[in-house]
Enzyme design. Structure first.
Site, PDB file in Angstrom:
ATOM      1  N   ARG A  91      53.647  51.467   7.788  1.00 51.83           N
ATOM      2  CA  ARG A  91      53.848  50.719   9.178  1.00 51.83           C
ATOM      3  C   ARG A  91      53.104  50.526  10.493  1.00 51.83           C
ATOM      4  O   ARG A  91      53.129  49.129  10.858  1.00 51.83           O
ATOM      5  CB  ARG A  91      55.562  49.881   9.621  1.00 51.83           C
ATOM      6  CG  ARG A  91      56.200  51.506   9.770  1.00 51.83           C
ATOM      7  CD  ARG A  91      57.486  51.737  10.021  1.00 51.83           C
ATOM      8  NE  ARG A  91      58.451  51.995   8.198  1.00 51.83           N
ATOM      9  CZ  ARG A  91      59.373  52.431   8.382  1.00 51.83           C
ATOM     10  NH1 ARG A  91      60.403  51.847   9.053  1.00 51.83           N
ATOM     11  NH2 ARG A  91      59.725  52.962   6.856  1.00 51.83           N
TER      12      ARG A  91
ATOM     13  N   LYS B 288      55.960  64.931   2.217  1.00 53.45           N
ATOM     14  CA  LYS B 288      57.241  64.755   0.964  1.00 53.45           C
ATOM     15  C   LYS B 288      56.955  65.683  -0.670  1.00 53.45           C
ATOM     16  O   LYS B 288      56.648  66.736  -0.043  1.00 53.45           O
ATOM     17  CB  LYS B 288      56.133  63.895  -0.371  1.00 53.45           C
ATOM     18  CG  LYS B 288      55.842  62.840   0.700  1.00 53.45           C
ATOM     19  CD  LYS B 288      55.347  61.296   0.210  1.00 53.45           C
ATOM     20  CE  LYS B 288      55.146  60.227   0.840  1.00 53.45           C
ATOM     21  NZ  LYS B 288      56.310  58.974   0.732  1.00 53.45           N
TER      22      LYS B 288
HETATM   23  N1  BES Z   1      53.895  54.538   0.572  1.00 51.27           N
HETATM   24  C1  BES Z   1      55.424  55.311   0.596  1.00 51.27           C
HETATM   25  C2  BES Z   1      55.829  54.392   0.255  1.00 51.27           C
HETATM   26  C3  BES Z   1      56.616  54.699  -1.642  1.00 51.27           C
HETATM   27  C4  BES Z   1      57.236  55.389  -1.930  1.00 51.27           C
HETATM   28  C5  BES Z   1      54.996  53.864  -2.161  1.00 51.27           C
HETATM   29  C6  BES Z   1      57.400  55.535  -3.381  1.00 51.27           C
HETATM   30  C7  BES Z   1      55.708  53.897  -3.374  1.00 51.27           C
HETATM   31  C8  BES Z   1      55.836  54.887  -4.307  1.00 51.27           C
HETATM   32  C9  BES Z   1      56.172  55.309   2.284  1.00 51.27           C
HETATM   33  O1  BES Z   1      54.833  55.665   3.057  1.00 51.27           O
HETATM   34  C10 BES Z   1      56.714  56.286   2.972  1.00 51.27           C
HETATM   35  O2  BES Z   1      57.035  57.238   2.199  1.00 51.27           O
HETATM   36  N2  BES Z   1      57.605  55.732   3.109  1.00 51.27           N
HETATM   37  C11 BES Z   1      59.034  56.174   3.364  1.00 51.27           C
HETATM   38  C12 BES Z   1      60.088  55.988   4.240  1.00 51.27           C
HETATM   39  C13 BES Z   1      61.124  56.573   5.331  1.00 51.27           C
HETATM   40  C14 BES Z   1      60.304  58.044   5.408  1.00 51.27           C
HETATM   41  C15 BES Z   1      61.304  55.809   6.407  1.00 51.27           C
HETATM   42  C16 BES Z   1      59.752  55.790   2.326  1.00 51.27           C
HETATM   43  O3  BES Z   1      60.390  55.153   1.792  1.00 51.27           O
HETATM   44  O4  BES Z   1      60.687  57.310   1.607  1.00 51.27           O
HETATM   45 ZN    ZN Z   2      55.109  57.547   3.697  1.00 45.88          ZN
END
Ligand code: BES
Ligand code: ZN
Ligand code: ZN
Length: 498
Positions: free
Chosen positions: A352, A278
Protein backbone atom coordinates in the site's frame (compact mmCIF):
# COMPACT_ATOMS: atom_id res chain seq x y z
CA UNK A 1 2.35 -25.07 -30.67
CA UNK A 2 0.54 -24.44 -33.95
CA UNK A 3 -3.20 -24.30 -34.53
CA UNK A 4 -4.97 -25.44 -37.69
CA UNK A 5 -8.65 -25.16 -38.56
CA UNK A 6 -9.86 -28.12 -40.57
CA UNK A 7 -13.35 -28.87 -41.79
CA UNK A 8 -12.73 -32.48 -42.78
CA UNK A 9 -14.14 -35.71 -41.40
CA UNK A 10 -12.46 -36.23 -37.99
CA UNK A 11 -11.94 -39.93 -38.64
CA UNK A 12 -9.46 -39.01 -41.38
CA UNK A 13 -7.29 -36.87 -39.10
CA UNK A 14 -3.86 -38.37 -38.64
CA UNK A 15 -3.22 -37.36 -35.02
CA UNK A 16 -1.99 -38.90 -31.77
CA UNK A 17 -5.16 -38.02 -29.92
CA UNK A 18 -8.61 -37.14 -31.17
CA UNK A 19 -10.77 -35.36 -28.59
CA UNK A 20 -14.54 -35.56 -28.87
CA UNK A 21 -17.15 -33.95 -26.66
CA UNK A 22 -20.46 -35.43 -25.77
CA UNK A 23 -23.64 -34.03 -24.19
CA UNK A 24 -25.16 -35.80 -21.24
CA UNK A 25 -27.45 -38.63 -22.36
CA UNK A 26 -26.93 -37.83 -26.06
CA UNK A 27 -24.46 -40.58 -26.80
CA UNK A 28 -25.83 -41.29 -30.27
CA UNK A 29 -24.05 -38.24 -31.60
CA UNK A 30 -20.82 -40.25 -31.45
CA UNK A 31 -22.07 -42.92 -33.77
CA UNK A 32 -21.15 -41.44 -37.12
CA UNK A 33 -17.76 -43.11 -37.28
CA UNK A 34 -17.27 -46.41 -39.09
CA UNK A 35 -19.11 -49.34 -37.53
CA UNK A 36 -15.98 -50.90 -35.97
CA UNK A 37 -15.12 -47.76 -34.03
CA UNK A 38 -18.75 -47.08 -33.15
CA UNK A 39 -19.00 -50.59 -31.67
CA UNK A 40 -15.79 -50.02 -29.74
CA UNK A 41 -17.06 -46.72 -28.30
CA UNK A 42 -20.50 -48.12 -27.49
CA UNK A 43 -19.00 -51.08 -25.71
CA UNK A 44 -16.63 -48.92 -23.66
CA UNK A 45 -19.44 -46.54 -22.78
CA UNK A 46 -21.55 -49.35 -21.44
CA UNK A 47 -18.69 -50.95 -19.57
CA UNK A 48 -17.60 -47.68 -17.93
CA UNK A 49 -21.15 -46.38 -17.45
CA UNK A 50 -20.31 -43.30 -19.48
CA UNK A 51 -23.26 -40.90 -19.65
CA UNK A 52 -21.66 -37.66 -20.81
CA UNK A 53 -21.70 -36.18 -17.31
CA UNK A 54 -19.63 -32.98 -17.12
CA UNK A 55 -15.89 -33.84 -17.16
CA UNK A 56 -16.52 -37.61 -17.37
CA UNK A 57 -13.73 -39.09 -19.48
CA UNK A 58 -13.50 -42.12 -21.72
CA UNK A 59 -10.06 -42.92 -23.11
CA UNK A 60 -9.67 -45.54 -25.83
CA UNK A 61 -7.17 -46.88 -28.27
CA UNK A 62 -8.74 -46.62 -31.75
CA UNK A 63 -7.09 -49.88 -32.86
CA UNK A 64 -6.41 -48.26 -36.20
CA UNK A 65 -10.09 -48.02 -37.18
CA UNK A 66 -9.60 -44.29 -37.79
CA UNK A 67 -6.59 -42.05 -38.43
CA UNK A 68 -6.13 -41.10 -34.76
CA UNK A 69 -4.10 -43.31 -32.45
CA UNK A 70 -6.08 -42.56 -29.28
CA UNK A 71 -9.51 -41.20 -28.57
CA UNK A 72 -10.64 -39.09 -25.64
CA UNK A 73 -14.37 -38.59 -25.20
CA UNK A 74 -15.28 -36.00 -22.59
CA UNK A 75 -18.73 -35.26 -21.17
CA UNK A 76 -19.99 -31.70 -21.49
CA UNK A 77 -22.92 -32.10 -19.09
CA UNK A 78 -26.20 -30.57 -20.22
CA UNK A 79 -26.80 -28.01 -22.95
CA UNK A 80 -28.60 -25.77 -20.43
CA UNK A 81 -25.79 -25.75 -17.90
CA UNK A 82 -22.74 -25.34 -20.12
CA UNK A 83 -21.09 -21.92 -19.97
CA UNK A 84 -17.76 -20.56 -21.20
CA UNK A 85 -16.13 -21.10 -17.83
CA UNK A 86 -17.10 -24.78 -17.87
CA UNK A 87 -16.07 -25.19 -21.50
CA UNK A 88 -12.67 -23.76 -20.63
CA UNK A 89 -12.02 -26.24 -17.88
CA UNK A 90 -13.42 -29.20 -19.85
CA UNK A 91 -11.11 -28.47 -22.79
CA UNK A 92 -8.22 -27.97 -20.36
CA UNK A 93 -8.88 -31.33 -18.77
CA UNK A 94 -8.78 -33.18 -22.09
CA UNK A 95 -5.61 -31.43 -23.23
CA UNK A 96 -3.91 -32.22 -19.95
CA UNK A 97 -4.75 -35.90 -20.41
CA UNK A 98 -3.45 -35.83 -24.02
CA UNK A 99 -0.24 -34.31 -22.77
CA UNK A 100 0.11 -36.99 -20.13
CA UNK A 101 -0.23 -39.54 -22.96
CA UNK A 102 2.66 -37.76 -24.70
CA UNK A 103 0.62 -36.70 -27.70
CA UNK A 104 2.38 -34.31 -30.03
CA UNK A 105 -0.50 -33.89 -32.44
CA UNK A 106 -3.99 -33.38 -31.07
CA UNK A 107 -7.34 -32.71 -32.71
CA UNK A 108 -10.47 -31.38 -31.02
CA UNK A 109 -13.89 -31.70 -32.62
CA UNK A 110 -16.00 -28.69 -31.65
CA UNK A 111 -19.61 -29.57 -31.24
CA UNK A 112 -22.05 -27.69 -33.49
CA UNK A 113 -24.30 -26.74 -30.61
CA UNK A 114 -21.42 -24.98 -28.81
CA UNK A 115 -21.19 -22.63 -31.75
CA UNK A 116 -24.91 -21.93 -31.56
CA UNK A 117 -25.12 -21.44 -27.79
CA UNK A 118 -22.05 -19.20 -27.93
CA UNK A 119 -20.74 -17.40 -30.98
CA UNK A 120 -18.22 -19.21 -33.20
CA UNK A 121 -15.72 -16.61 -32.03
CA UNK A 122 -16.37 -17.26 -28.32
CA UNK A 123 -16.30 -21.05 -28.60
CA UNK A 124 -13.09 -21.08 -30.64
CA UNK A 125 -11.30 -18.39 -28.64
CA UNK A 126 -12.07 -20.10 -25.33
CA UNK A 127 -10.92 -23.46 -26.73
CA UNK A 128 -7.63 -22.07 -28.02
CA UNK A 129 -6.97 -20.29 -24.72
CA UNK A 130 -7.75 -23.41 -22.72
CA UNK A 131 -5.42 -25.53 -24.89
CA UNK A 132 -2.49 -23.15 -24.46
CA UNK A 133 -3.06 -22.47 -20.77
CA UNK A 134 -3.41 -26.12 -19.83
CA UNK A 135 -0.33 -27.12 -21.83
CA UNK A 136 1.81 -24.49 -20.03
CA UNK A 137 4.75 -25.71 -17.96
CA UNK A 138 7.61 -23.77 -16.35
CA UNK A 139 10.44 -26.25 -16.65
CA UNK A 140 13.35 -24.13 -17.83
CA UNK A 141 15.28 -24.96 -14.64
CA UNK A 142 14.83 -28.72 -14.99
CA UNK A 143 17.73 -30.77 -16.29
CA UNK A 144 17.58 -32.02 -19.89
CA UNK A 145 16.80 -35.47 -18.57
CA UNK A 146 13.81 -34.21 -16.60
CA UNK A 147 12.63 -32.05 -19.50
CA UNK A 148 12.47 -35.11 -21.72
CA UNK A 149 9.77 -36.55 -19.50
CA UNK A 150 7.37 -33.91 -20.79
CA UNK A 151 6.29 -34.00 -24.40
CA UNK A 152 5.10 -30.67 -25.80
CA UNK A 153 2.04 -30.57 -28.00
CA UNK A 154 3.26 -29.32 -31.40
CA UNK A 155 0.08 -29.28 -33.44
CA UNK A 156 -3.54 -28.68 -32.53
CA UNK A 157 -6.25 -29.21 -35.11
CA UNK A 158 -9.67 -27.74 -34.50
CA UNK A 159 -12.21 -29.61 -36.53
CA UNK A 160 -15.18 -27.34 -37.27
CA UNK A 161 -17.75 -27.09 -40.08
CA UNK A 162 -16.39 -25.55 -43.30
CA UNK A 163 -18.82 -22.61 -43.17
CA UNK A 164 -17.44 -21.48 -39.82
CA UNK A 165 -13.75 -21.49 -40.68
CA UNK A 166 -13.44 -17.85 -41.70
CA UNK A 167 -15.03 -16.46 -38.51
CA UNK A 168 -12.94 -18.89 -36.48
CA UNK A 169 -9.63 -17.70 -37.92
CA UNK A 170 -9.63 -14.37 -36.09
CA UNK A 171 -10.76 -16.12 -32.90
CA UNK A 172 -7.75 -18.45 -33.06
CA UNK A 173 -5.46 -15.45 -33.43
CA UNK A 174 -7.06 -13.61 -30.49
CA UNK A 175 -7.11 -16.71 -28.30
CA UNK A 176 -3.43 -17.32 -28.99
CA UNK A 177 -2.42 -13.74 -28.19
CA UNK A 178 -4.40 -13.57 -24.96
CA UNK A 179 -3.21 -16.98 -23.76
CA UNK A 180 0.43 -16.32 -24.64
CA UNK A 181 0.27 -13.02 -22.74
CA UNK A 182 -1.11 -14.93 -19.75
CA UNK A 183 1.81 -17.38 -20.05
CA UNK A 184 4.23 -14.46 -20.14
CA UNK A 185 2.82 -13.23 -16.81
CA UNK A 186 3.10 -16.77 -15.42
CA UNK A 187 6.74 -16.96 -16.48
CA UNK A 188 7.54 -13.64 -14.81
CA UNK A 189 5.98 -14.78 -11.54
CA UNK A 190 7.57 -18.23 -11.68
CA UNK A 191 11.08 -16.87 -12.20
CA UNK A 192 13.01 -16.64 -8.93
CA UNK A 193 13.27 -13.17 -7.40
CA UNK A 194 17.05 -13.33 -7.91
CA UNK A 195 16.19 -12.99 -11.62
CA UNK A 196 13.15 -10.71 -11.57
CA UNK A 197 14.76 -7.81 -9.73
CA UNK A 198 13.40 -4.27 -10.21
CA UNK A 199 16.17 -3.75 -12.80
CA UNK A 200 15.04 -6.90 -14.63
CA UNK A 201 11.43 -5.68 -14.76
CA UNK A 202 12.65 -2.32 -16.06
CA UNK A 203 14.69 -3.90 -18.84
CA UNK A 204 11.82 -6.26 -19.63
CA UNK A 205 9.58 -3.20 -20.08
CA UNK A 206 12.25 -1.54 -22.22
CA UNK A 207 12.48 -4.60 -24.46
CA UNK A 208 8.69 -4.66 -24.86
CA UNK A 209 8.89 -1.11 -26.14
CA UNK A 210 11.70 -2.05 -28.55
CA UNK A 211 9.81 -5.03 -29.93
CA UNK A 212 6.77 -2.89 -30.64
CA UNK A 213 8.61 -0.32 -32.75
CA UNK A 214 7.30 2.88 -31.33
CA UNK A 215 3.74 1.93 -30.44
CA UNK A 216 4.78 1.40 -26.82
CA UNK A 217 6.92 3.98 -25.07
CA UNK A 218 8.74 3.33 -21.85
CA UNK A 219 10.43 5.54 -19.30
CA UNK A 220 12.31 4.25 -16.31
CA UNK A 221 12.59 6.66 -13.39
CA UNK A 222 15.77 6.02 -11.38
CA UNK A 223 16.05 6.54 -7.62
CA UNK A 224 17.12 10.22 -7.89
CA UNK A 225 14.18 11.01 -10.17
CA UNK A 226 11.80 9.15 -7.87
CA UNK A 227 13.12 11.33 -5.04
CA UNK A 228 12.49 14.44 -7.10
CA UNK A 229 8.94 13.27 -7.73
CA UNK A 230 8.44 13.18 -3.94
CA UNK A 231 7.56 9.50 -3.76
CA UNK A 232 8.84 9.01 -0.23
CA UNK A 233 6.41 6.24 0.72
CA UNK A 234 7.66 4.07 -2.17
CA UNK A 235 11.30 4.95 -1.42
CA UNK A 236 10.75 4.05 2.23
CA UNK A 237 9.95 0.48 1.22
CA UNK A 238 12.92 0.29 -1.17
CA UNK A 239 15.38 1.57 1.48
CA UNK A 240 16.28 -1.78 3.01
CA UNK A 241 17.38 -3.41 -0.25
CA UNK A 242 20.62 -3.35 -2.20
CA UNK A 243 18.56 -3.54 -5.40
CA UNK A 244 17.77 0.01 -6.54
CA UNK A 245 14.08 0.82 -7.11
CA UNK A 246 12.85 1.38 -10.66
CA UNK A 247 9.65 3.27 -11.37
CA UNK A 248 8.42 1.91 -14.69
CA UNK A 249 6.20 4.04 -16.90
CA UNK A 250 4.73 2.46 -20.04
CA UNK A 251 2.50 4.17 -22.52
CA UNK A 252 0.45 2.90 -25.45
CA UNK A 253 -1.24 5.74 -27.30
CA UNK A 254 -3.20 5.06 -30.48
CA UNK A 255 -3.54 8.04 -32.87
CA UNK A 256 -7.17 8.68 -31.93
CA UNK A 257 -8.50 7.68 -28.55
CA UNK A 258 -11.52 8.48 -26.44
CA UNK A 259 -10.32 7.33 -23.09
CA UNK A 260 -7.17 7.23 -21.01
CA UNK A 261 -6.73 4.33 -18.60
CA UNK A 262 -3.91 3.86 -16.09
CA UNK A 263 -3.03 0.30 -15.06
CA UNK A 264 -0.94 -0.07 -11.92
CA UNK A 265 0.70 -3.34 -10.90
CA UNK A 266 2.16 -3.98 -7.45
CA UNK A 267 5.81 -4.73 -8.17
CA UNK A 268 7.44 -5.96 -4.97
CA UNK A 269 9.97 -8.31 -6.50
CA UNK A 270 10.39 -10.06 -3.16
CA UNK A 271 8.49 -9.46 0.06
CA UNK A 272 10.40 -10.58 3.15
CA UNK A 273 8.16 -8.36 5.26
CA UNK A 274 11.13 -6.05 5.96
CA UNK A 275 11.99 -5.63 9.64
CA UNK A 276 8.49 -6.94 10.43
CA UNK A 277 9.95 -10.12 8.98
CA UNK A 278 7.68 -12.85 7.69
CA UNK A 279 8.01 -16.40 8.98
CA UNK A 280 9.83 -18.74 6.60
CA UNK A 281 6.55 -20.47 5.84
CA UNK A 282 4.89 -17.21 4.77
CA UNK A 283 7.96 -16.04 2.88
CA UNK A 284 8.30 -19.16 0.73
CA UNK A 285 6.14 -17.92 -2.15
CA UNK A 286 6.85 -14.19 -1.88
CA UNK A 287 8.44 -13.98 -5.31
CA UNK A 288 4.75 -13.77 -6.31
CA UNK A 289 4.50 -10.24 -4.94
CA UNK A 290 5.07 -8.76 -8.38
CA UNK A 291 2.17 -10.66 -9.97
CA UNK A 292 0.27 -7.39 -10.51
CA UNK A 293 3.30 -5.93 -12.30
CA UNK A 294 3.65 -9.13 -14.35
CA UNK A 295 0.03 -8.84 -15.48
CA UNK A 296 0.51 -5.19 -16.51
CA UNK A 297 3.68 -6.02 -18.48
CA UNK A 298 1.98 -8.96 -20.18
CA UNK A 299 -1.02 -6.80 -21.13
CA UNK A 300 1.31 -4.22 -22.69
CA UNK A 301 3.03 -6.94 -24.71
CA UNK A 302 -0.13 -7.42 -26.79
CA UNK A 303 -1.92 -4.05 -26.71
CA UNK A 304 -0.74 -2.97 -30.18
CA UNK A 305 -1.52 -6.35 -31.75
CA UNK A 306 -5.04 -6.34 -30.32
CA UNK A 307 -5.67 -2.85 -31.73
CA UNK A 308 -6.81 -1.46 -28.38
CA UNK A 309 -8.39 1.93 -28.95
CA UNK A 310 -7.78 3.55 -25.53
CA UNK A 311 -4.67 5.36 -24.40
CA UNK A 312 -3.21 3.01 -21.79
CA UNK A 313 -0.52 3.94 -19.27
CA UNK A 314 1.15 1.26 -17.14
CA UNK A 315 2.86 2.09 -13.85
CA UNK A 316 5.00 -0.18 -11.72
CA UNK A 317 6.75 1.04 -8.57
CA UNK A 318 9.22 -1.84 -8.51
CA UNK A 319 11.38 -2.58 -5.47
CA UNK A 320 12.29 -5.26 -2.95
CA UNK A 321 11.06 -5.32 0.65
CA UNK A 322 14.14 -6.31 2.66
CA UNK A 323 15.35 -5.96 6.24
CA UNK A 324 18.76 -4.33 6.75
CA UNK A 325 20.53 -1.60 8.67
CA UNK A 326 19.04 0.87 6.22
CA UNK A 327 15.52 -0.53 6.28
CA UNK A 328 12.31 1.26 7.13
CA UNK A 329 11.39 0.78 10.80
CA UNK A 330 8.06 0.42 12.52
CA UNK A 331 7.15 3.85 13.83
CA UNK A 332 8.72 5.73 10.90
CA UNK A 333 6.60 8.33 9.17
CA UNK A 334 6.57 8.72 5.40
CA UNK A 335 4.99 11.32 3.16
CA UNK A 336 3.37 10.19 -0.09
CA UNK A 337 3.48 12.24 -3.26
CA UNK A 338 0.00 13.66 -2.67
CA UNK A 339 1.19 15.14 0.65
CA UNK A 340 -0.50 12.67 3.00
CA UNK A 341 1.62 11.35 5.86
CA UNK A 342 1.71 7.69 6.84
CA UNK A 343 2.83 6.13 10.09
CA UNK A 344 4.40 2.77 9.26
CA UNK A 345 3.52 0.34 12.02
CA UNK A 346 4.24 -2.84 10.11
CA UNK A 347 6.85 -2.90 7.36
CA UNK A 348 5.12 -5.97 5.87
CA UNK A 349 2.19 -3.80 4.81
CA UNK A 350 4.50 -2.38 2.12
CA UNK A 351 2.37 -2.79 -1.00
CA UNK A 352 0.00 0.00 0.00
CA UNK A 353 2.99 2.32 0.53
CA UNK A 354 4.35 1.80 -3.00
CA UNK A 355 0.82 1.96 -4.43
CA UNK A 356 0.08 5.19 -2.55
CA UNK A 357 2.77 6.91 -4.61
CA UNK A 358 1.92 5.16 -7.88
CA UNK A 359 -1.75 6.16 -7.47
CA UNK A 360 -0.82 9.74 -6.54
CA UNK A 361 1.42 9.92 -9.62
CA UNK A 362 -1.39 8.59 -11.81
CA UNK A 363 -3.88 11.17 -10.53
CA UNK A 364 -1.60 14.21 -10.56
CA UNK A 365 0.55 13.51 -13.63
CA UNK A 366 -1.60 11.42 -15.92
CA UNK A 367 -5.09 12.75 -15.17
CA UNK A 368 -6.70 9.59 -16.56
CA UNK A 369 -10.38 8.74 -17.00
CA UNK A 370 -9.92 5.53 -15.04
CA UNK A 371 -7.32 3.83 -12.84
CA UNK A 372 -7.17 0.09 -12.22
CA UNK A 373 -4.63 -1.39 -9.83
CA UNK A 374 -3.76 -5.07 -9.44
CA UNK A 375 -2.00 -6.05 -6.26
CA UNK A 376 -1.13 -9.12 -4.22
CA UNK A 377 -2.04 -6.90 -1.31
CA UNK A 378 -3.40 -8.82 1.65
CA UNK A 379 -3.54 -12.27 3.17
CA UNK A 380 -6.87 -11.06 4.58
CA UNK A 381 -8.38 -11.11 1.07
CA UNK A 382 -7.48 -14.80 0.85
CA UNK A 383 -9.17 -15.39 4.22
CA UNK A 384 -12.28 -13.66 2.88
CA UNK A 385 -12.50 -15.11 -0.63
CA UNK A 386 -10.21 -18.13 -0.75
CA UNK A 387 -7.40 -18.79 -3.18
CA UNK A 388 -9.36 -18.65 -6.41
CA UNK A 389 -11.27 -15.38 -6.19
CA UNK A 390 -9.88 -11.86 -6.37
CA UNK A 391 -11.49 -9.01 -4.44
CA UNK A 392 -12.69 -5.95 -6.33
CA UNK A 393 -13.13 -2.53 -4.73
CA UNK A 394 -14.21 0.52 -6.67
CA UNK A 395 -15.42 4.06 -6.13
CA UNK A 396 -17.31 3.96 -9.44
CA UNK A 397 -20.32 1.78 -10.29
CA UNK A 398 -19.88 1.84 -14.07
CA UNK A 399 -16.21 0.87 -13.88
CA UNK A 400 -16.94 -1.89 -11.35
CA UNK A 401 -19.62 -3.48 -13.51
CA UNK A 402 -17.45 -3.27 -16.64
CA UNK A 403 -14.68 -5.11 -14.77
CA UNK A 404 -17.08 -7.74 -13.43
CA UNK A 405 -18.35 -8.43 -16.97
CA UNK A 406 -14.84 -8.54 -18.42
CA UNK A 407 -13.77 -11.01 -15.74
CA UNK A 408 -16.75 -13.22 -16.51
CA UNK A 409 -15.93 -13.23 -20.22
CA UNK A 410 -12.23 -13.77 -19.57
CA UNK A 411 -12.99 -16.70 -17.26
CA UNK A 412 -11.51 -15.11 -14.15
CA UNK A 413 -13.21 -15.14 -10.81
CA UNK A 414 -13.68 -11.84 -8.95
CA UNK A 415 -16.08 -10.61 -6.28
CA UNK A 416 -17.03 -7.03 -5.44
CA UNK A 417 -16.24 -5.97 -1.90
CA UNK A 418 -17.36 -2.87 0.04
CA UNK A 419 -15.37 0.34 0.39
CA UNK A 420 -16.93 0.75 3.81
CA UNK A 421 -16.20 4.35 4.78
CA UNK A 422 -17.15 3.67 8.43
CA UNK A 423 -13.98 1.56 8.64
CA UNK A 424 -11.76 4.53 7.78
CA UNK A 425 -11.38 5.24 11.49
CA UNK A 426 -9.43 1.99 11.76
CA UNK A 427 -6.54 3.36 9.70
CA UNK A 428 -6.32 6.82 11.35
CA UNK A 429 -2.96 7.42 12.99
CA UNK A 430 -2.47 9.28 16.27
CA UNK A 431 0.47 11.25 14.91
CA UNK A 432 0.18 11.13 11.08
CA UNK A 433 -2.72 11.28 8.59
CA UNK A 434 -2.89 7.51 8.17
CA UNK A 435 -1.28 4.36 9.52
CA UNK A 436 -0.38 1.42 7.32
CA UNK A 437 -2.01 -1.19 9.53
CA UNK A 438 -5.39 -1.18 11.15
CA UNK A 439 -6.76 -1.17 14.65
CA UNK A 440 -7.98 -4.69 15.44
CA UNK A 441 -7.84 -7.92 13.47
CA UNK A 442 -10.79 -7.98 11.14
CA UNK A 443 -11.55 -6.70 7.63
CA UNK A 444 -7.90 -6.27 6.64
CA UNK A 445 -8.54 -6.42 2.90
CA UNK A 446 -11.17 -3.66 3.19
CA UNK A 447 -8.98 -1.36 5.27
CA UNK A 448 -6.14 -1.90 2.78
CA UNK A 449 -8.47 -0.84 -0.06
CA UNK A 450 -9.64 2.15 2.00
CA UNK A 451 -6.00 3.10 2.51
CA UNK A 452 -5.48 3.11 -1.29
CA UNK A 453 -8.65 5.16 -1.79
CA UNK A 454 -6.93 8.03 0.07
CA UNK A 455 -4.65 8.47 -2.96
CA UNK A 456 -7.06 8.39 -5.90
CA UNK A 457 -8.91 11.64 -5.27
CA UNK A 458 -12.11 11.61 -7.36
CA UNK A 459 -10.77 9.62 -10.30
CA UNK A 460 -12.86 6.52 -11.14
CA UNK A 461 -10.71 3.76 -9.69
CA UNK A 462 -10.83 0.02 -9.17
CA UNK A 463 -8.56 -2.10 -7.02
CA UNK A 464 -8.14 -5.84 -7.50
CA UNK A 465 -6.58 -7.72 -4.60
CA UNK A 466 -5.15 -10.76 -6.40
CA UNK A 467 -3.23 -12.26 -3.45
CA UNK A 468 -5.21 -15.52 -3.71
CA UNK A 469 -5.59 -16.34 -7.41
CA UNK A 470 -2.23 -15.02 -8.67
CA UNK A 471 -0.40 -18.13 -7.48
CA UNK A 472 -1.67 -21.71 -7.55
CA UNK A 473 -0.55 -23.76 -4.60
CA UNK A 474 -2.22 -26.82 -6.04
CA UNK A 475 -2.46 -27.77 -9.68
CA UNK A 476 -5.71 -27.35 -11.66
CA UNK A 477 -6.35 -28.29 -15.33
CA UNK A 478 -5.99 -24.69 -16.51
CA UNK A 479 -3.18 -23.64 -14.18
CA UNK A 480 -0.22 -25.71 -12.99
CA UNK A 481 1.33 -24.94 -9.60
CA UNK A 482 2.83 -21.46 -9.48
CA UNK A 483 2.00 -18.21 -11.24
CA UNK A 484 -1.44 -18.16 -12.85
CA UNK A 485 -1.26 -14.99 -14.95
CA UNK A 486 -4.41 -13.80 -13.19
CA UNK A 487 -5.73 -10.45 -14.38
CA UNK A 488 -4.31 -10.56 -17.90
CA UNK A 489 -7.47 -11.97 -19.46
CA UNK A 490 -9.86 -9.68 -17.66
CA UNK A 491 -7.79 -6.61 -18.48
CA UNK A 492 -7.47 -7.55 -22.16
CA UNK A 493 -11.18 -8.28 -22.34
CA UNK A 494 -11.90 -4.88 -20.80
CA UNK A 495 -9.49 -3.01 -23.04
CA UNK A 496 -10.60 -4.66 -26.27
CA UNK A 497 -14.23 -3.81 -25.44
CA UNK A 498 -13.82 -0.14 -24.55
N1 BES B 1 2.41 -9.50 -0.11
C1 BES B 1 1.67 -9.60 1.08
C2 BES B 1 0.26 -10.14 0.88
C3 BES B 1 0.16 -11.57 0.44
C4 BES B 1 0.04 -12.59 1.37
C5 BES B 1 0.13 -11.90 -0.90
C6 BES B 1 -0.08 -13.90 0.94
C7 BES B 1 0.01 -13.21 -1.31
C8 BES B 1 -0.09 -14.21 -0.40
C9 BES B 1 1.53 -8.23 1.72
O1 BES B 1 2.56 -7.33 1.48
C10 BES B 1 1.48 -8.43 3.20
O2 BES B 1 2.43 -8.92 3.73
N2 BES B 1 0.37 -8.06 3.81
C11 BES B 1 0.18 -8.21 5.20
C12 BES B 1 -0.45 -6.94 5.73
C13 BES B 1 -0.48 -6.83 7.23
C14 BES B 1 0.91 -6.73 7.79
C15 BES B 1 -1.30 -5.62 7.60
C16 BES B 1 -0.74 -9.40 5.41
O3 BES B 1 -1.66 -9.60 4.62
O4 BES B 1 -0.50 -10.15 6.35
ZN1 ZN C 1 4.20 -7.58 2.89
ZN1 ZN D 1 3.63 -7.66 -0.29
Amino acid sequence: MKFFLKPQDPSKLDVDTLILFCWKNELNALKNFNSELTDLITHAMQKEEFTGEEKQLLILSTKGYIGAYKLIVCGLGTKEEIDLLKLRSIVALTVKRSKEMKSAKVALVLDDFLMKKFTVHEAVEVTVEAVILSAYRFNKYKSEEEKKKFRDIDEVILSIPAGKISSAEYAVEMGEKIALATCMARDLVNEPSAVTTPAFLASFATSLAKQNNGSIKVRIFEKEEIEKLGMSAYLGVAKGSDEPPKFIHLSYKPPRFKKKIVLIGKGITFDTGGLSLKSSEHMETMKLDMAGAAAVLAVFSVLPQLHVSSHVVGLIAACENMPSGKALKPGDILQAQNGKTIEVLNTDAEGRLTLADALSFAVSREKPDEIIDLATLTGACMIALGQEIAGLWSNNEALASKIINAAKKGGENIWRMPLESEYKDLIKSDIADLKNTQTGRYGGAITAALFLSEFVSKTPWAHLDIAGPSFNEKESPLVPKGGSGFGVRLLLQLLTES
